[in-house]
Motif scaffolding. Structure first.
Motif, PDB file in Angstrom:
ATOM      1  N   TYR A 136       0.791  -1.232   0.000  1.00 16.81           N
ATOM      2  CA  TYR A 136       0.000   0.000   0.000  1.00 16.81           C
ATOM      3  C   TYR A 136       0.824   1.284   0.000  1.00 16.81           C
ATOM      4  O   TYR A 136       0.259   2.372  -0.139  1.00 16.81           O
ATOM      5  CB  TYR A 136      -0.948   0.002   1.211  1.00 16.81           C
TER       6      TYR A 136
ATOM      7  N   VAL B  81       0.325   3.270  -3.304  1.00 18.80           N
ATOM      8  CA  VAL B  81      -1.019   3.646  -3.762  1.00 18.80           C
ATOM      9  C   VAL B  81      -1.184   5.160  -3.916  1.00 18.80           C
ATOM     10  O   VAL B  81      -1.719   5.628  -4.934  1.00 18.80           O
ATOM     11  CB  VAL B  81      -2.090   3.058  -2.815  1.00 18.80           C
TER      12      VAL B  81
ATOM     13  N   ILE C 104      -0.510  -1.113  -9.508  1.00 15.08           N
ATOM     14  CA  ILE C 104      -0.906  -1.676  -8.215  1.00 15.08           C
ATOM     15  C   ILE C 104      -1.283  -3.144  -8.360  1.00 15.08           C
ATOM     16  O   ILE C 104      -0.907  -3.984  -7.543  1.00 15.08           O
ATOM     17  CB  ILE C 104      -2.091  -0.868  -7.628  1.00 15.08           C
TER      18      ILE C 104
ATOM     19  N   GLU D 254     -10.576  -2.944  -3.209  1.00 12.65           N
ATOM     20  CA  GLU D 254      -9.489  -2.609  -4.123  1.00 12.65           C
ATOM     21  C   GLU D 254      -9.878  -1.461  -5.045  1.00 12.65           C
ATOM     22  O   GLU D 254      -9.059  -0.571  -5.316  1.00 12.65           O
ATOM     23  CB  GLU D 254      -9.099  -3.838  -4.944  1.00 12.65           C
TER      24      GLU D 254
ATOM     25  N   ALA E 162      -7.445   1.637  -4.765  1.00 12.35           N
ATOM     26  CA  ALA E 162      -6.542   1.809  -5.903  1.00 12.35           C
ATOM     27  C   ALA E 162      -6.847   3.051  -6.732  1.00 12.35           C
ATOM     28  O   ALA E 162      -5.936   3.676  -7.289  1.00 12.35           O
ATOM     29  CB  ALA E 162      -6.576   0.567  -6.790  1.00 12.35           C
TER      30      ALA E 162
ATOM     31  N   ARG F 245      -8.622  -8.620  -6.565  1.00 18.32           N
ATOM     32  CA  ARG F 245      -7.774  -7.437  -6.675  1.00 18.32           C
ATOM     33  C   ARG F 245      -7.264  -7.262  -8.105  1.00 18.32           C
ATOM     34  O   ARG F 245      -7.208  -6.138  -8.631  1.00 18.32           O
ATOM     35  CB  ARG F 245      -6.606  -7.543  -5.705  1.00 18.32           C
TER      36      ARG F 245
ATOM     37  N   ASP G 216      -8.145  -3.988 -10.351  1.00 16.96           N
ATOM     38  CA  ASP G 216      -7.100  -3.108 -10.882  1.00 16.96           C
ATOM     39  C   ASP G 216      -7.146  -3.054 -12.409  1.00 16.96           C
ATOM     40  O   ASP G 216      -6.912  -1.997 -13.013  1.00 16.96           O
ATOM     41  CB  ASP G 216      -5.724  -3.581 -10.411  1.00 16.96           C
TER      42      ASP G 216
END
Length: 693
Positions: free
Chosen positions: A262, A265, A286, A520, A524, A648, A652
Motif C-alpha cells: 500500500y 497507492v 498496483i 481494491e 486503488a 484485486r 485493478d
C-alpha cells in the motif's frame, strides 16, 4: 478411525443411556427409507414426515432430560447457597473448604451434562447430514428452518441454553466468593469479566465446554478467525519447535509486505504519468503485484511443507530486487522495469508461510494470540504504508539517482527488506518438520463442508473432534477401507479442491471476492478520483488511506467483543453486505456536483462494512470447509487467498480499462461491477441462508 456410533456408545454416561438419541436406530431408518423409496414402496413426502417426527421425538427426549438435570444442578446450587449464607455470618475455614469442594462436585456434574448435550447435538448434526447424503434431498434446510425459528422449538432450548449460562454464572460467583484470598467477599459482578477465569480449575473446564457449545467470540478469537487460523483444542505442538523470535520474524514479514503493498497507492498515478502513461495505469501498477501473488501463493504453500526458513529468505531477496527495480524505473524512464519490479514484489508474497508457521509451530496456548498478531500486523501495515508515503515528500539527486515521492517508496522498502533479510539469517530457527503437519486450517474447529450444508453446524454442534468423527462415520456408511483412506487424503490440485466445495462454501468465496473487489476499487483509484474531483495532493490521499487503514482494529474490536455476541454470524454476514451495497450506491456520481463529504462518507461506509464482512466471512469459512482442505498444498487458506487476490487483479484491471473512457467517467464505470457483484452475493446468501450455521 472410530466412527461416531461406536464413539457414542463408548463415551455415554451409563445411567443416562436411555436419554441419548438413538443414533443407531435412526441410521438404520435412513438406510431403510432409501431402499423403500428406490423400490417404490414409500412416497418421498411420507418418508420426510416420518423421519421428521422420529427426530422430533429423539430431540424432545434429550432436551427434557437435559432440562431436568439442569434443574437438579440449580437446586443443588441453591441449597449450597443457603449453607454459604449461614457460613459467611460465622466463618469457619474448614467448613468453607468443605463447601468449596461441594461446589466443585456440582461443577463436575455440570461438565458431565455439557458433554451429554455436546454428544447428542453432534449426533443430530451427523444424522441429518447422513439423511441428506443418502436420500439425496436437502431435508436439513427444511428441518432447521421450521424447527429452530418456532417459538416452542426444542432446538432453541438447546441452542440458546440461557439456563446453562445462569447455572455457570451462579457456580462461578459462589466459588469466587469462597476464595480465601477474597477477605472482603467482593462480588464477581464488581470486577472485570476477565476475573471470572481466575478461579478453581473446574471453572476453566466449564467455560471451555460452554465456549465450545456457544462459540462465544471475543476480540482475540475474532481476529484469529480473521486470519483463518482457528484456536485448536486437541493438538499439542512440541514446545521445542516454537521459538519466539521466529514467530516475530513471520509477523514482521507480514507487516512489511502489507506496507509494501500500500505504500505506492498514493503516488502510483503520479509515477505512471511521469513515465508517459495515463494516470489510470496506476491500476496495472498496483494490480501487477496481485497478479504475481496468484502464482506465488501456490509455490509458497507447497514450499512450506518442507521448510519455513528458505521460503522467507527467497521472499526477502525477491522483494529487495523488486523494490530496487521499482525505484530505478524512474531514471531508466521505463514503465516495463517498473511493472517487472512490482511483479517481483508479488512473487515474494510469503503470507502463506506466515500463516502456516503459526498453525504448525506455535503452541496451542498462545496460538490465538499469534493469530491475532498476524491480523494486527496486516492492519498496521495497511495503515502505515500510505502514511509513510505521505512523509516521503522530497526531491533531490544522489549521484545519478533521482530521489522523490515516486522512487522513495521503492528505496525505503528495498532497504527494509535487506535489513529484514540480515535479521532473518541471524535469528531464525528452522523447526523440525513432522511427517504430517497441519495446514492453514487447524483440525479443531474448522468444520466441514457437509456440516454447513446440513444446516446444523450451530455453535452448539461444533466439537474438537467433529471432522474426524464425520470422516469415520462416512467410512462406516461407505463400508470400505478405501472410503476411509480417501477421506484423509489431502487435495492434490485446484480441481480436486474445487470439487470439495459445496454451494454454500462457494457463496462465501463469492462474498470474499466481492468485498476484496470493492475494497481494491476504493483504494486503488482513490488518488485519481480525489485528484480529479477535489484536487487532493499526495499527502492528502496518504492521510485519507491511512485513516481508513486505522479503522480496521477498532472495527474488529467492536464486532468481536459486542456485535458477534448479539447476532448470529450469518445475520452479520447478510447485514454487512447490505451496508457495503449502501456504501457503493452512495459513491456514485449522479448529480451535477460531487462533494468531498459524499465521497469520504461513502468510502468510510464501504470500507468499514467490508472489514466487518471479511472477518465474519472468514470465520464462517473456517468452520465449513471440508476437512480434506486442512491438508496439502491446495488447502482452504490458499483457495480463499486466491479468491481475494483474483478480485484485486480484476479490480485493478477494471480501473485501467475504465481510464480509456476518461477520468470523468472512471468512478461510475468502476463502481458498476462492484454493484452488480454485491447484489449477486446478497442474492446467493439469501438462497443459502438456512444452511449458513
Amino acid at each position: 478411525m472410530v466412527n461416531f456410533g461406536k464413539k457414542l456408545t463408548a463415551n455415554r454416561v451409563q445411567e443416562w443411556e436411555k436419554y441419548y438419541i438413538n443414533y443407531k436406530l435412526m441410521k438404520k431408518k435412513v438406510k431403510q427409507y432409501v431402499q423403500e423409496t428406490e423400490q417404490g414402496g414409500k412416497e418421498r413426502q411420507r418418508v420426510l414426515n416420518e423421519f421428521a417426527r422420529m427426530l422430533d421425538d429423539q430431540i424432545e427426549k434429550t432436551v427434557l432430560f437435559f432440562l431436568e438435570q439442569q434443574g437438579i444442578i440449580a437446586h443443588k446450587i441453591k441449597e449450597l447457597g443457603e449453607e454459604r449464607t449461614v457460613l459467611l455470618k460465622s466463618p469457619d475455614i474448614s467448613k468453607i473448604s468443605e463447601l468449596r469442594e461441594a461446589y466443585i462436585a456440582v461443577g463436575h456434574d455440570l461438565l458431565k451434562l455439557l458433554k451429554f448435550v455436546d454428544m447428542n447435538a453432534t449426533g443430530i448434526r451427523k444424522i441429518l447430514k447422513k439423511f441428506d447424503k443418502r436420500f439425496g434431498y436437502k431435508f436439513t434446510d427444511y428441518y432447521i428452518s421450521t424447527r429452530s425459528n418456532h417459538p416452542y422449538s426444542q432446538l432453541q432450548q438447546v441452542f440458546k441454553h440461557v439456563g446453562i449460562a445462569a447455572v455457570v454464572g451462579a457456580l462461578s460467583r459462589n466459588l469466587a466468593e469462597l476464595q480465601e484470598r477474597q477477605g472482603s467477599y467482593l462480588s464477581i459482578y464488581d470486577q472485570p469479566s476477565t476475573a471470572l477465569v481466575v478461579q478453581d480449575p473446574v471453572i476453566y473446564l466449564i467455560h471451555a465446554s460452554v465456549d465450545k457449545l456457544t462459540r462465544s467470540t471475543n476480540f482475540l478469537q475474532f481476529l484469529g478467525k480473521h486470519a483463518l487460523i482457528i484456536e485448536e483444542g486437541e493438538d499439542q505442538v512440541d514446545k521445542e519447535k516454537y521459538y519466539f523470535v521466529s514467530l516475530m520474524l513471520n509477523l514482521v514479514n507480514t507487516f512489511l509486505y502489507m506496507v509494501n503493498t500500500y505504500i505506492i497507492v498514493p503516488t502510483a498515478d503520479d509515477y505512471s504519468t511521469s513515465l508517459g502513461a495515463a494516470a489510470t495505469v496506476c491500476g496495472i501498477i498496483i494490480g501487477s503485484m496481485a497478479v504475481a501473488q496468484v502464482f506465488s501463493s501456490v509455490y509458497f504453500s507447497a514450499w512450506s511443507n518442507k521448510s519455513y526458513f528458505k521460503p522467507l529468505v527467497f521472499s526477502s531477496i525477491v522483494l529487495f530486487l523488486g523494490n530496487t527495480l521499482y525505484a530505478l524505473a524512474y531514471d531508466l524512464n521505463s514503465l516495463t522495469i517498473l511493472l517487472i519490479g512490482r511483479l517481483l514484489c508479488g512473487m515474494g508474497s510469503a503470507r502463506a508461510v506466515n500463516r502456516r508457521y503459526i498453525s504448525d509451530c506455535v503452541p496451542h496456548e498462545i496460538r490465538m494470540k499469534a493469530s491475532a498478531g498476524f491480523v494486527s500486523a496486516s492492519a498496521l501495515g495497511m495503515a502505515c504504508g500510505p502514511a509513510l508515503a505521505g512523509l516521503l515528500q522530497t526531491k533531490f539527486k544522489l549521484y545519478v539517482l533521482t530521489i522523490n515521492q515516486d522512487t522513495l517508496p521503492g528505496w525505503v522498502m528495498a532497504f527494509a527488506w535487506l535489513a529484514y533479510l540480515m535479521w532473518l539469517c541471524i535469528s531464525f530457527k528452522e523447526p523440525v518438520h513432522e511427517a504430517e503437519v497441519k495446514h492453514v486450517f487447524p483440525d479443531d474447529d474448522t468444520g466441514d463442508n457437509e456440516a454447513l450444508e446440513s444446516g446444523l453446524a450451530q455453535p452448539l454442534l461444533l466439537s474438537s473432534e467433529k471432522m474426524q468423527n464425520d470422516e469415520g462415520d462416512e467410512e462406516e456408511c461407505n463400508g470400505s477401507d478405501e472410503g476411509q483412506e480417501e477421506s484423509h487424503k489431502p487435495t492434490t490440485s485446484i480441481a480436486s479442491a474445487y470439487r470439495l466445495l459445496t454451494p454454500s462454501v462457494k457463496v462465501q468465496l463469492l462474498i470474499y471476492f466481492m468485498l476484496k473487489y470493492a475494497m481494491e476499487i476504493l483504494l486503488a483509484e482513490s488518488s485519481v478520483v480525489t485528484s480529479f474531483y477535489f484536487g487532493w495532493s499526495t499527502s492528502s490521499v496518504a492521510i485519507f488511506l491511512a485513516v481508513l487503514g486505522l479503522t480496521v482494529l477498532p472495527v474488529n474490536a467492536v464486532v468481536g467483543t459486542y456485535i458477534s455476541n448479539l447476532f448470529e454470524e450469518r445475520q452479520i454476514l447478510l447485514g454487512s453486505q447490505i451496508v457495503v451495497l449502501l456504501g457503493i450506491l452512495l459513491s456514485f456520481h449522479l448529480t451535477s456536483t460531487y462533494t468531498m463529504p459524499q465521497y469520504v462518507s461513502s468510502a468510510l461506509i464501504t470500507f468499514v462494512a467490508a472489514e466487518v464482512l471479511e472477518g465474519v466471512n472468514l470465520a464462517l469459512l473456517a468452520q465449513v470447509m471440508s476437512s480434506r482442505l486442512t491438508r496439502g498444498t491446495f488447502n482452504g487458506g490458499l483457495l480463499s487467498t486466491e479468491a481475494g487476490t483474483l478480485a484485486r487483479v480484476v479490480a485493478d484491471g477494471t480501473i485501467t480499462l475504465a481510464g480509456y473512457l476518461g477520468e470523468n467517467r472512471l468512478l461510475n464505470v468502476t463502481l458498476l461491477p462492484s454493484l452488480i457483484i454485491c447484489v449477486g452475493s446478497i442474492a446467493a446468501t439469501l438462497l443459502t441462508y438456512n444452511s449458513m450455521f
